[in-house]
Write a protein that holds these residues in place. Structure first.
Motif, PDB file in Angstrom:
ATOM      1  N   ALA A  74      13.237  -7.569  11.617  1.00  0.00           N
ATOM      2  CA  ALA A  74      13.313  -8.951  11.423  1.00  0.00           C
ATOM      3  C   ALA A  74      13.052  -9.993  12.616  1.00  0.00           C
ATOM      4  N   ALA A  75      13.323  -9.519  13.891  1.00  0.00           N
ATOM      5  CA  ALA A  75      12.948 -10.373  15.031  1.00  0.00           C
ATOM      6  C   ALA A  75      11.281 -10.370  14.962  1.00  0.00           C
ATOM      7  N   ARG A  76      10.654  -9.427  14.457  1.00  0.00           N
ATOM      8  CA  ARG A  76       9.129  -9.616  14.617  1.00  0.00           C
ATOM      9  C   ARG A  76       8.500 -10.545  13.536  1.00  0.00           C
ATOM     10  N   GLN A  77       9.440 -10.921  12.461  1.00  0.00           N
ATOM     11  CA  GLN A  77       9.094 -11.801  11.420  1.00  0.00           C
ATOM     12  C   GLN A  77       9.315 -13.485  11.821  1.00  0.00           C
ATOM     13  N   ASP A 106      13.380 -17.768  27.245  1.00  0.00           N
ATOM     14  CA  ASP A 106      13.032 -19.225  26.900  1.00  0.00           C
ATOM     15  C   ASP A 106      14.206 -19.959  25.875  1.00  0.00           C
ATOM     16  N   VAL A 107      14.853 -20.720  26.507  1.00  0.00           N
ATOM     17  CA  VAL A 107      16.177 -21.308  25.683  1.00  0.00           C
ATOM     18  C   VAL A 107      16.176 -22.697  25.945  1.00  0.00           C
ATOM     19  N   ASP A 108      16.592 -23.363  24.928  1.00  0.00           N
ATOM     20  CA  ASP A 108      16.725 -25.063  24.880  1.00  0.00           C
ATOM     21  C   ASP A 108      18.041 -25.307  24.227  1.00  0.00           C
ATOM     22  N   ILE A 109      18.552 -26.391  24.751  1.00  0.00           N
ATOM     23  CA  ILE A 109      19.520 -27.052  23.681  1.00  0.00           C
ATOM     24  C   ILE A 109      18.973 -28.173  23.110  1.00  0.00           C
ATOM     25  N   VAL A 110      19.065 -27.985  21.510  1.00  0.00           N
ATOM     26  CA  VAL A 110      18.744 -29.000  20.687  1.00  0.00           C
ATOM     27  C   VAL A 110      19.497 -30.014  20.203  1.00  0.00           C
ATOM     28  N   ALA A 131      16.390 -20.390  20.990  1.00  0.00           N
ATOM     29  CA  ALA A 131      15.614 -19.499  21.755  1.00  0.00           C
ATOM     30  C   ALA A 131      14.401 -19.356  21.045  1.00  0.00           C
ATOM     31  N   TYR A 132      13.214 -19.497  22.160  1.00  0.00           N
ATOM     32  CA  TYR A 132      11.980 -19.527  21.624  1.00  0.00           C
ATOM     33  C   TYR A 132      11.470 -17.817  21.660  1.00  0.00           C
ATOM     34  N   ILE A 133      11.074 -17.590  20.644  1.00  0.00           N
ATOM     35  CA  ILE A 133      10.162 -16.037  20.343  1.00  0.00           C
ATOM     36  C   ILE A 133       8.822 -16.501  20.493  1.00  0.00           C
TER      37      ILE A 133
END
Length: 82
Positions: free
Chosen positions: A4-7, A41-45, A60-62
């Motif tokens: 699932a993470a690869r998608q 690579d994370v952010d608060i949106v 979390a940016y993949i």
């Protein structure tokens, strides 16, 4: 889970309500949570303090633009994953 993470096209968003004293604490809790799960690579949106805590959405940016996208390599973009 790895399949699932690869998608994932770009990022994974997680939203929750932390019981905490202020917005800054809620932001720090979300950043720490995402990093403890192995995301770098994370952010608060979104973050808003309400009553006993803060509602926070973390991202979390993949993949970022021009990355080697996992979903392209698996053939999903060409309709092979149907």
């Amino acid at each position: 889970m790895q399949e699932a993470a690869r998608q994932i096209m770009d990022a994974l968003d997680v939203e929750t309500f932390f019981v905490c004293s202020c917005e800054a604490e809620g932001r720090n809790l979300m950043t720490g949570l995402l990093k403890s799960w192995g995301f770098r690579d994370v952010d608060i949106v979104y973050a808003r303090h309400e009553g006993p805590g803060t509602r926070v959405r973390g991202r979390a940016y993949i993949h970022r633009p021009s990355d080697a996208y996992g979903w392209l390599q698996s053939g999903v973009a060409q309709g092979e994953g149907k």
